[in-house]
Design a protein around this motif. Structure first.
Motif, PDB file in Angstrom:
ATOM      1  N   GLU A 135      24.797 -31.868  74.610  1.00 33.60           N
ATOM      2  CA  GLU A 135      25.255 -31.693  73.256  1.00 33.60           C
ATOM      3  C   GLU A 135      26.725 -31.804  73.520  1.00 33.60           C
ATOM      4  O   GLU A 135      27.239 -31.121  71.623  1.00 33.60           O
ATOM      5  N   GLU A 152      12.373 -42.949  67.925  1.00 35.71           N
ATOM      6  CA  GLU A 152      13.228 -41.206  66.950  1.00 35.71           C
ATOM      7  C   GLU A 152      13.491 -39.952  68.259  1.00 35.71           C
ATOM      8  O   GLU A 152      12.347 -39.991  69.177  1.00 35.71           O
ATOM      9  N   ASP A 185      14.150 -36.385  69.978  1.00 40.44           N
ATOM     10  CA  ASP A 185      13.264 -35.051  69.406  1.00 40.44           C
ATOM     11  C   ASP A 185      14.014 -34.409  68.546  1.00 40.44           C
ATOM     12  O   ASP A 185      15.577 -34.652  67.904  1.00 40.44           O
ATOM     13  N   GLN A 186      13.416 -32.839  67.993  1.00 43.16           N
ATOM     14  CA  GLN A 186      14.286 -32.195  66.549  1.00 43.16           C
ATOM     15  C   GLN A 186      15.389 -31.717  67.907  1.00 43.16           C
ATOM     16  O   GLN A 186      16.066 -31.162  66.762  1.00 43.16           O
ATOM     17  N   ARG A 187      15.269 -31.349  68.779  1.00 43.89           N
ATOM     18  CA  ARG A 187      16.368 -30.652  69.063  1.00 43.89           C
ATOM     19  C   ARG A 187      17.735 -31.613  69.045  1.00 43.89           C
ATOM     20  O   ARG A 187      18.902 -31.285  69.019  1.00 43.89           O
ATOM     21  N   TRP A 188      17.783 -32.475  69.716  1.00 41.67           N
ATOM     22  CA  TRP A 188      18.728 -34.020  69.435  1.00 41.67           C
ATOM     23  C   TRP A 188      19.098 -34.371  67.283  1.00 41.67           C
ATOM     24  O   TRP A 188      20.505 -34.286  67.499  1.00 41.67           O
ATOM     25  N   LYS A 189      18.323 -34.552  67.000  1.00 40.73           N
ATOM     26  CA  LYS A 189      17.615 -34.198  65.641  1.00 40.73           C
ATOM     27  C   LYS A 189      19.297 -33.105  65.020  1.00 40.73           C
ATOM     28  O   LYS A 189      20.359 -33.213  64.043  1.00 40.73           O
ATOM     29  N   ASP A 190      19.131 -31.570  65.234  1.00 45.81           N
ATOM     30  CA  ASP A 190      19.962 -30.706  65.525  1.00 45.81           C
ATOM     31  C   ASP A 190      20.773 -31.180  65.488  1.00 45.81           C
ATOM     32  O   ASP A 190      22.219 -30.326  65.023  1.00 45.81           O
ATOM     33  N   ASP A 220      23.507 -33.973  63.666  1.00 44.77           N
ATOM     34  CA  ASP A 220      22.838 -33.077  62.525  1.00 44.77           C
ATOM     35  C   ASP A 220      24.369 -31.888  61.897  1.00 44.77           C
ATOM     36  O   ASP A 220      25.627 -31.565  61.728  1.00 44.77           O
TER      37      ASP A 220
END
Length: 252
Positions: A179, A234, A236-241, A244
């Motif tokens: 992260e 694609e 997951d949402q955690r990695w998209k966040d 961002d």
């Protein structure tokens, strides 16, 4: 079993046994012999093996260099690397100067732009020199000390040469990302990556999905320095966040 998983299994069998037989693979994997033949055709196109009557053997060219780390890595996750390379192409349109590290994933991207006569490439990869021997690209070498395992150029001479150039974008890969940072396993290679990052207006990280949430021995750079993350599926949402938060554009 998905096609990519079958092909990894076939590569493992080939490495251990020295050959594979279509009928045996069909029985072990629970698919038709025609499916196995298609897998072998793809792996032959990837340079992994040579098909024989009823089966396949390792690519004789690859077997000539069994101890070269680059070639061992080059035959792993080939489909993912090519997907990433294709995803990178739109970003490179209109650019005239790019840099690339010596990773196998980046090598796939370089192959896909070899017909561009308007492009100049700065790289420490000796494999790129071979791939682009008959291409239209202008290739600039970093120079430096040759490392046989990675087929790359590195050291103080390479770092010094890199400082003389500015490029519109850098393509590089890694062993893992978490992260906060990007990681690699080789200190000397990481130094070259950092030098290239400093000279690039845009930094493009090429990493397949298995590199996410992984760390390695050396920290290359922070995520804040990455402009684009190009991957094969694609996140997951955690990695998209996470992306961002760091201002990274994700392409998959």
């Amino acid at each position: 079993m998905a096609a990519q998983d079958r092909r990894r299994y076939i590569q493992d069998e080939l490495s251990q046994m020295g050959k594979v037989v279509v009928s045996e693979l069909s029985s072990k994997l629970g698919v038709t012999e025609e499916t196995i033949r298609r897998d072998l055709e793809q792996l032959e196109a990837d340079g992994v093996l040579k098909r024989t009557y009823g089966g396949a053997i390792p690519n004789p060219v690859k077997r000539q260099t069994p101890n070269v780390q680059f070639y061992k890595r080059a035959v792993q996750r080939v489909s993912e690397k090519r997907t990433i390379a294709r995803n990178a192409l739109p970003l490179l349109e209109g650019m005239r100067t790019i840099a690339a590290d010596s990773s196998t994933t980046t090598a796939e991207a370089v192959k896909m732009v070899k017909d561009r006569s308007d492009l100049t490439l700065l790289t420490n990869s000796t494999v790129a020199f071979q791939e682009l021997e008959n291409s239209k690209i202008s290739v600039v070498s970093t120079g430096g000390e040759f490392h046989r395992g990675t087929l790359s150029l590195r050291g103080e001479a390479a770092k010094s040469a890199i400082k003389r150039y500015r490029v519109e974008a850098l393509l590089f890969s890694c062993m893992g990302i978490d992260e906060n940072a990007v990681f690699d396993s080789r200190p000397e290679e990481s130094e070259i990556k950092r030098a290239l990052i400093e000279q690039a207006a845009k930094v493009i990280l090429l990493a397949d999905h298995t590199k996410f949430s992984q760390v390695a021995f050396v920290k290359v750079t922070t995520l804040d320095r990455i402009d684009y993350l190009i991957t094969d599926k694609e996140p997951d949402q955690r990695w998209k966040d996470i992306c961002d938060e760091h201002g990274i554009t994700v392409i998959f």
